[in-house]
Design a protein around this motif. Structure first.
Motif, PDB file in Angstrom:
ATOM      1  N   ALA A  20      49.543  44.370  39.800  1.00  0.00           N
ATOM      2  CA  ALA A  20      48.311  44.332  40.597  1.00  0.00           C
ATOM      3  C   ALA A  20      47.304  45.347  40.087  1.00  0.00           C
ATOM      4  CB  ALA A  20      48.624  44.583  42.068  1.00  0.00           C
ATOM      5  N   TYR A  21      47.784  46.541  39.789  1.00  0.00           N
ATOM      6  CA  TYR A  21      46.888  47.577  39.281  1.00  0.00           C
ATOM      7  C   TYR A  21      46.329  47.181  37.915  1.00  0.00           C
ATOM      8  CZ  TYR A  21      45.185  52.137  37.812  1.00  0.00           C
ATOM      9  OH  TYR A  21      44.390  53.161  37.376  1.00  0.00           O
ATOM     10  N   SER A  22      47.197  46.666  37.052  1.00  0.00           N
ATOM     11  CA  SER A  22      46.767  46.308  35.698  1.00  0.00           C
ATOM     12  C   SER A  22      45.830  45.109  35.695  1.00  0.00           C
ATOM     13  CB  SER A  22      47.989  45.980  34.833  1.00  0.00           C
ATOM     14  OG  SER A  22      48.864  47.074  34.787  1.00  0.00           O
ATOM     15  N   LEU A  23      46.208  44.058  36.417  1.00  0.00           N
ATOM     16  CA  LEU A  23      45.414  42.831  36.376  1.00  0.00           C
ATOM     17  C   LEU A  23      44.097  42.943  37.128  1.00  0.00           C
ATOM     18  CD1 LEU A  23      48.220  40.149  36.797  1.00  0.00           C
ATOM     19  CD2 LEU A  23      46.983  40.756  34.713  1.00  0.00           C
ATOM     20  N   SER A  24      44.053  43.781  38.154  1.00  0.00           N
ATOM     21  CA  SER A  24      42.803  43.910  38.906  1.00  0.00           C
ATOM     22  C   SER A  24      41.713  44.588  38.086  1.00  0.00           C
ATOM     23  CB  SER A  24      43.030  44.685  40.203  1.00  0.00           C
ATOM     24  OG  SER A  24      43.373  46.030  39.933  1.00  0.00           O
ATOM     25  N   ALA A  25      42.109  45.342  37.073  1.00  0.00           N
ATOM     26  CA  ALA A  25      41.136  46.030  36.228  1.00  0.00           C
ATOM     27  C   ALA A  25      40.564  45.129  35.136  1.00  0.00           C
ATOM     28  CB  ALA A  25      41.782  47.254  35.592  1.00  0.00           C
ATOM     29  N   VAL A  26      41.204  43.978  34.907  1.00  0.00           N
ATOM     30  CA  VAL A  26      40.740  43.072  33.858  1.00  0.00           C
ATOM     31  C   VAL A  26      39.496  42.326  34.345  1.00  0.00           C
ATOM     32  CG1 VAL A  26      41.331  41.049  32.477  1.00  0.00           C
ATOM     33  CG2 VAL A  26      43.058  42.786  32.934  1.00  0.00           C
ATOM     34  N   THR A  27      38.455  42.366  33.552  1.00  0.00           N
ATOM     35  CA  THR A  27      37.207  41.694  33.913  1.00  0.00           C
ATOM     36  C   THR A  27      37.438  40.189  33.988  1.00  0.00           C
ATOM     37  OG1 THR A  27      35.978  43.393  32.726  1.00  0.00           O
ATOM     38  CG2 THR A  27      34.793  41.383  33.259  1.00  0.00           C
ATOM     39  N   GLY A  28      36.964  39.601  35.047  1.00  0.00           N
ATOM     40  CA  GLY A  28      37.108  38.160  35.216  1.00  0.00           C
ATOM     41  C   GLY A  28      38.320  37.754  36.037  1.00  0.00           C
ATOM     42  N   ILE A  29      39.288  38.632  36.182  1.00  0.00           N
ATOM     43  CA  ILE A  29      40.480  38.308  36.982  1.00  0.00           C
ATOM     44  C   ILE A  29      40.334  38.912  38.370  1.00  0.00           C
ATOM     45  CG2 ILE A  29      42.963  38.592  37.225  1.00  0.00           C
ATOM     46  CD1 ILE A  29      43.231  38.441  34.232  1.00  0.00           C
ATOM     47  N   GLY A  30      40.113  40.218  38.434  1.00  0.00           N
ATOM     48  CA  GLY A  30      39.867  40.909  39.696  1.00  0.00           C
ATOM     49  C   GLY A  30      40.921  40.695  40.753  1.00  0.00           C
ATOM     50  N   VAL A  31      40.500  40.233  41.936  1.00  0.00           N
ATOM     51  CA  VAL A  31      41.377  40.075  43.089  1.00  0.00           C
ATOM     52  C   VAL A  31      42.469  39.046  42.822  1.00  0.00           C
ATOM     53  CG1 VAL A  31      41.434  39.365  45.514  1.00  0.00           C
ATOM     54  CG2 VAL A  31      39.569  40.762  44.681  1.00  0.00           C
ATOM     55  N   MET A  32      42.160  38.027  42.055  1.00  0.00           N
ATOM     56  CA  MET A  32      43.167  37.000  41.750  1.00  0.00           C
ATOM     57  C   MET A  32      44.366  37.613  41.024  1.00  0.00           C
ATOM     58  SD  MET A  32      43.897  33.919  42.254  1.00  0.00           S
ATOM     59  CE  MET A  32      42.975  32.442  42.097  1.00  0.00           C
ATOM     60  N   GLY A  33      44.153  38.651  40.228  1.00  0.00           N
ATOM     61  CA  GLY A  33      45.246  39.343  39.550  1.00  0.00           C
ATOM     62  C   GLY A  33      46.207  39.995  40.521  1.00  0.00           C
ATOM     63  N   ILE A  34      45.667  40.520  41.610  1.00  0.00           N
ATOM     64  CA  ILE A  34      46.518  41.115  42.648  1.00  0.00           C
ATOM     65  C   ILE A  34      47.354  40.020  43.302  1.00  0.00           C
ATOM     66  CG2 ILE A  34      46.504  42.330  44.855  1.00  0.00           C
ATOM     67  CD1 ILE A  34      43.870  43.663  43.898  1.00  0.00           C
ATOM     68  N   TRP A  35      46.746  38.889  43.594  1.00  0.00           N
ATOM     69  CA  TRP A  35      47.461  37.797  44.245  1.00  0.00           C
ATOM     70  C   TRP A  35      48.543  37.223  43.339  1.00  0.00           C
ATOM     71  CZ3 TRP A  35      42.448  34.894  46.000  1.00  0.00           C
ATOM     72  CH2 TRP A  35      41.805  35.652  46.970  1.00  0.00           C
ATOM     73  N   VAL A  36      48.270  37.132  42.053  1.00  0.00           N
ATOM     74  CA  VAL A  36      49.233  36.573  41.110  1.00  0.00           C
ATOM     75  C   VAL A  36      50.435  37.499  40.942  1.00  0.00           C
ATOM     76  CG1 VAL A  36      49.548  35.980  38.666  1.00  0.00           C
ATOM     77  CG2 VAL A  36      47.544  35.183  39.883  1.00  0.00           C
ATOM     78  N   SER A  37      50.222  38.786  41.090  1.00  0.00           N
ATOM     79  CA  SER A  37      51.318  39.738  40.891  1.00  0.00           C
ATOM     80  C   SER A  37      52.412  39.601  41.956  1.00  0.00           C
ATOM     81  CB  SER A  37      50.782  41.170  40.879  1.00  0.00           C
ATOM     82  OG  SER A  37      50.308  41.539  42.151  1.00  0.00           O
ATOM     83  N   VAL A  38      52.068  39.122  43.130  1.00  0.00           N
ATOM     84  CA  VAL A  38      53.053  39.007  44.215  1.00  0.00           C
ATOM     85  C   VAL A  38      54.153  37.999  43.877  1.00  0.00           C
ATOM     86  CG1 VAL A  38      53.371  38.436  46.645  1.00  0.00           C
ATOM     87  CG2 VAL A  38      51.435  39.850  45.943  1.00  0.00           C
ATOM     88  N   PRO A  39      53.837  36.739  43.554  1.00  0.00           N
ATOM     89  CA  PRO A  39      54.936  35.816  43.227  1.00  0.00           C
ATOM     90  C   PRO A  39      55.681  36.185  41.950  1.00  0.00           C
ATOM     91  CG  PRO A  39      52.815  34.697  43.047  1.00  0.00           C
ATOM     92  CD  PRO A  39      52.554  36.035  43.626  1.00  0.00           C
ATOM     93  N   ILE A  40      55.007  36.849  41.022  1.00  0.00           N
ATOM     94  CA  ILE A  40      55.700  37.287  39.807  1.00  0.00           C
ATOM     95  C   ILE A  40      56.765  38.319  40.169  1.00  0.00           C
ATOM     96  CG2 ILE A  40      55.444  38.538  37.620  1.00  0.00           C
ATOM     97  CD1 ILE A  40      52.692  37.176  37.338  1.00  0.00           C
TER      98      ILE A  40
END
Length: 96
Positions: A52-72
């Motif tokens: 969540a921390y890593s993906l939320s910092a990626v431009t263009g992913i943002g909040v969706m990166g946090i959501w994706v990290s949960v099922p992973i």
């Protein structure tokens, strides 16, 4: 409201993974190995936090990166729990 709907659609599709994880928690407690439940929790939560921390910092992913990290995180903990349960099968069958 629209953001919440997106979140629920994303997470709702993967709720079977948390169900499997809860079954694994109960299984390992039932066979007198509660420490494995703690390990699975650390795997799940640790993966979610780092991703969540890593993906939320990626431009263009943002909040969706946090959501994706949960099922992973749930998936990785499920795989680890099933692998540990498979490893214990001989001990449980009395083939020490």
């Amino acid at each position: 409201m629209a953001v919440g709907v997106q979140y629920l659609r994303m997470e709702g599709a993967f709720y079977c993974l948390i169900g499997i994880l809860f079954l694994l928690y109960g299984y390992f407690r039932a066979i007198q190995r509660p420490g494995v439940s703690v390990i699975l929790t650390v795997i799940s939560l640790g993966t979610r936090v780092v991703l969540a921390y890593s993906l939320s910092a990626v431009t263009g992913i943002g909040v969706m990166g946090i959501w994706v990290s949960v099922p992973i995180g749930w998936f990785l903990a499920d795989v680890a729990g099933i692998a540990l349960g498979y490893k214990d099968r001989e001990r449980l069958l009395g083939k020490d």
